[in-house]
Design an enzyme around this catalytic site. Structure first.
Site, PDB file in Angstrom:
ATOM      1  N   ALA A  81      -0.274   6.336  -0.742  1.00  0.00           N
ATOM      2  CA  ALA A  81      -1.517   5.712  -0.292  1.00  0.00           C
ATOM      3  C   ALA A  81      -2.389   5.515  -1.523  1.00  0.00           C
ATOM      4  O   ALA A  81      -3.271   6.318  -1.832  1.00  0.00           O
ATOM      5  CB  ALA A  81      -2.206   6.584   0.739  1.00  0.00           C
ATOM      6  N   VAL A  82      -2.097   4.450  -2.255  1.00  0.00           N
ATOM      7  CA  VAL A  82      -2.784   4.173  -3.521  1.00  0.00           C
ATOM      8  C   VAL A  82      -3.823   3.076  -3.285  1.00  0.00           C
ATOM      9  O   VAL A  82      -3.545   2.092  -2.609  1.00  0.00           O
ATOM     10  CB  VAL A  82      -1.758   3.760  -4.602  1.00  0.00           C
ATOM     11  CG1 VAL A  82      -2.469   3.354  -5.893  1.00  0.00           C
ATOM     12  CG2 VAL A  82      -0.777   4.897  -4.864  1.00  0.00           C
ATOM     13  N   TYR A  85      -4.974   1.490   0.319  1.00  0.00           N
ATOM     14  CA  TYR A  85      -3.973   1.888   1.329  1.00  0.00           C
ATOM     15  C   TYR A  85      -4.233   3.281   1.918  1.00  0.00           C
ATOM     16  O   TYR A  85      -3.582   3.666   2.872  1.00  0.00           O
ATOM     17  CB  TYR A  85      -2.552   1.809   0.753  1.00  0.00           C
ATOM     18  CG  TYR A  85      -1.967   0.401   0.728  1.00  0.00           C
ATOM     19  CD1 TYR A  85      -2.595  -0.629   0.042  1.00  0.00           C
ATOM     20  CD2 TYR A  85      -0.779   0.106   1.388  1.00  0.00           C
ATOM     21  CE1 TYR A  85      -2.055  -1.911   0.013  1.00  0.00           C
ATOM     22  CE2 TYR A  85      -0.226  -1.176   1.368  1.00  0.00           C
ATOM     23  CZ  TYR A  85      -0.870  -2.175   0.671  1.00  0.00           C
ATOM     24  OH  TYR A  85      -0.328  -3.437   0.646  1.00  0.00           O
ATOM     25  N   ASP A 170       6.910   3.775   4.117  1.00  0.00           N
ATOM     26  CA  ASP A 170       5.714   2.984   3.835  1.00  0.00           C
ATOM     27  C   ASP A 170       4.550   3.525   4.661  1.00  0.00           C
ATOM     28  O   ASP A 170       4.732   3.898   5.817  1.00  0.00           O
ATOM     29  CB  ASP A 170       5.952   1.521   4.241  1.00  0.00           C
ATOM     30  CG  ASP A 170       6.330   0.632   3.066  1.00  0.00           C
ATOM     31  OD1 ASP A 170       6.859   1.148   2.075  1.00  0.00           O
ATOM     32  OD2 ASP A 170       6.094  -0.596   3.159  1.00  0.00           O
ATOM     33  N   VAL A 171       3.355   3.494   4.096  1.00  0.00           N
ATOM     34  CA  VAL A 171       2.196   4.050   4.804  1.00  0.00           C
ATOM     35  C   VAL A 171       1.557   3.054   5.772  1.00  0.00           C
ATOM     36  O   VAL A 171       0.894   3.459   6.730  1.00  0.00           O
ATOM     37  CB  VAL A 171       1.130   4.546   3.792  1.00  0.00           C
ATOM     38  CG1 VAL A 171       0.376   3.377   3.136  1.00  0.00           C
ATOM     39  CG2 VAL A 171       0.154   5.496   4.443  1.00  0.00           C
ATOM     40  N   ASP A 172       1.770   1.762   5.547  1.00  0.00           N
ATOM     41  CA  ASP A 172       1.092   0.746   6.382  1.00  0.00           C
ATOM     42  C   ASP A 172       1.849   0.595   7.700  1.00  0.00           C
ATOM     43  O   ASP A 172       2.264  -0.494   8.079  1.00  0.00           O
ATOM     44  CB  ASP A 172       1.003  -0.592   5.635  1.00  0.00           C
ATOM     45  CG  ASP A 172       2.345  -1.103   5.160  1.00  0.00           C
ATOM     46  OD1 ASP A 172       3.212  -0.275   4.814  1.00  0.00           O
ATOM     47  OD2 ASP A 172       2.540  -2.330   5.157  1.00  0.00           O
ATOM     48  N   HIS A 192      16.544  -4.210   7.758  1.00  0.00           N
ATOM     49  CA  HIS A 192      15.252  -4.890   7.731  1.00  0.00           C
ATOM     50  C   HIS A 192      15.077  -5.751   8.993  1.00  0.00           C
ATOM     51  O   HIS A 192      15.986  -6.494   9.372  1.00  0.00           O
ATOM     52  CB  HIS A 192      15.212  -5.784   6.487  1.00  0.00           C
ATOM     53  CG  HIS A 192      13.838  -6.228   6.102  1.00  0.00           C
ATOM     54  ND1 HIS A 192      13.082  -7.057   6.894  1.00  0.00           N
ATOM     55  CD2 HIS A 192      13.087  -5.977   5.009  1.00  0.00           C
ATOM     56  CE1 HIS A 192      11.926  -7.297   6.302  1.00  0.00           C
ATOM     57  NE2 HIS A 192      11.903  -6.646   5.150  1.00  0.00           N
ATOM     58  N   GLU A 262      12.797  -2.645  -3.544  1.00  0.00           N
ATOM     59  CA  GLU A 262      13.651  -2.991  -2.396  1.00  0.00           C
ATOM     60  C   GLU A 262      14.933  -3.688  -2.873  1.00  0.00           C
ATOM     61  O   GLU A 262      16.016  -3.452  -2.334  1.00  0.00           O
ATOM     62  CB  GLU A 262      12.882  -3.881  -1.420  1.00  0.00           C
ATOM     63  CG  GLU A 262      13.630  -4.165  -0.137  1.00  0.00           C
ATOM     64  CD  GLU A 262      12.776  -4.929   0.864  1.00  0.00           C
ATOM     65  OE1 GLU A 262      12.183  -4.274   1.747  1.00  0.00           O
ATOM     66  OE2 GLU A 262      12.692  -6.165   0.765  1.00  0.00           O
TER      67      GLU A 262
END
Ligand SMILES: CC(=O)N[C@H]1[C@@H](OP(=O)(O)OP(=O)(O)OC[C@H]2O[C@@H](n3ccc(=O)[nH]c3=O)[C@H](O)[C@@H]2O)O[C@H](CO)[C@H](O)[C@@H]1O
Ligand SMILES: [Mn+2]
Length: 313
Positions: A81-82, A85, A170-172, A192, A262
């Site tokens: 979470a940079v 985010y 991923d945080v989102d 994906h 990725e």
């Protein structure tokens, strides 16, 4: 026991589409029914190298959890979470507490440049959270790609002593339904959500031979999402180390793969086959309309305004 209904003629004379349902009933020698569920015939649930592809209806959730619970394992979960985010952390953590490996020992590792903005979320018993400070960056590509190096270092310094399995997420994103022990394996990747119905010529692999992430047009099994990968600590350690080295080699040659880490993840998994694949149930995208194969969305990317949230466009 198998029940197969083939083509049938309806009273109107039209041919109905075949139903083709498999009902699997497992019994003990004494005849006691252990479990009973419908297996899936509308999706492929195994890879050509015989790794399972986890779809709803292909496993017994209670049985799988019971097996792994008896091992008393701990699962590390890394999340970055940079910059802005950090705003995704609360929903990520709160929904994880409801759905992610419930009743297992889970250790969250939150990597951020804004430790003061990490929300305090009530964690259930057996669950911990560590905050690890990392530098910010003015390029999202760098933030995303550097995760490989940072995870590798954190495994060396701390995580290898504290957990057995690891997931890098991923945080989102938010959890919406059960994500249980069926997800655990030696080396685990997720298909994906935008690429599970297309042929490999549509995969957005890195196509320039100058990059160490290069995959030729006639190779490749699946297009894996960078937002979810995991497995045993030592397996993921090697994965992050190899991807980190290749990202750095590319940087020295002034080339950045089409989808950063990725692309490197996809290249790694082509030559180091995952032992288990998660279906897009485990990495959906809120921008995508649900398809009939997806009976349950377990984890999905939230819709975000890229221009507003990222440090660069
Ligand atoms: C579903 C999926 O496979 N998504 C991939 C895709 O778009 P995404 O749109 O999912 O990338 P993204 O913006 O979510 O970035 C990936 C992750 O990096 C972290 N982050 C990023 C930017 C920032 O300013 N701060 C920050 O903390 C955060 O944890 C985020 O979840 O492309 C990315 C860049 O190559 C990664 O490969 C992602 O995994
Ligand atoms: Mn994302």
């Amino acid at each position: 026991q198998r029940i197969r209904e083939s083509e049938q003629h309806s009273p109107s004379g039209l041919i109905c589409i075949s139903v083709n349902i498999e009902l699997i009933i497992s019994t003990t020698q004494s005849g006691l029914i252990l479990f009973c569920f419908f297996s899936r015939t509308d999706v492929v649930a195994v890879t050509p190298w015989l790794a399972p592809i986890v779809w709803e209806g292909t496993f017994d959730p209670d049985l799988v959890d019971t097996i792994y619970k008896s091992m008393n394992i701990t699962i590390a979960t890394t999340v970055f979470a940079v910059g802005k985010y950090v705003r995704f952390l609360r929903d990520f953590l709160e929904t994880a507490e409801k759905h992610f490996l419930v009743d297992f020992n889970v250790r969250y590792y939150v990597f951020t440049d804004r430790p003061d903005d990490v929300p305090s979320v009530n964690l259930s018993q057996g669950r911990h959270l560590s905050v690890i400070q990392v530098p910010g960056s003015n390029r999202w590509q760098e933030i995303s790609a550097r995760r490989m190096e940072i995870i590798q270092t954190a495994i060396e310094r701390q995580i290898s002593r504290e957990a057995d399995y690891i997931f890098c997420l991923d945080v989102d994103s938010k959890f919406h339904a059960r994500w249980g022990a069926e997800s655990l394996g030696r080396l685990v990747a997720v298909i994906h959500p935008w690429f599970y119905q297309v042929t490999r010529d549509h995969f957005t692999y890195e196509r320039r031979p100058a990059s160490t992430a290069y995959i030729p047009m006639d190779e490749g099994d699946y297009y894996y999402a960078g937002a979810v990968f995991g497995g045993l600590l030592e397996e993921v350690y090697t994965l992050t180390k190899v991807c980190r080295n290749q990202l750095e080699e590319d940087a020295r040659n002034s080339i950045e793969a089409a989808w950063q880490e990725e692309s490197h993840l996809n290249r790694y998994l082509l030559y180091n086959k995952p032992s288990k694949l998660l279906s897009p149930e485990y990495q959906w995208d809120d921008k995508k309309t649900k398809t009939k194969e997806v009976k349950v969305i377990r984890f999905s990317s939230v819709v975000k305004n890229y221009a507003e949230i990222r440090p660069n466009v």
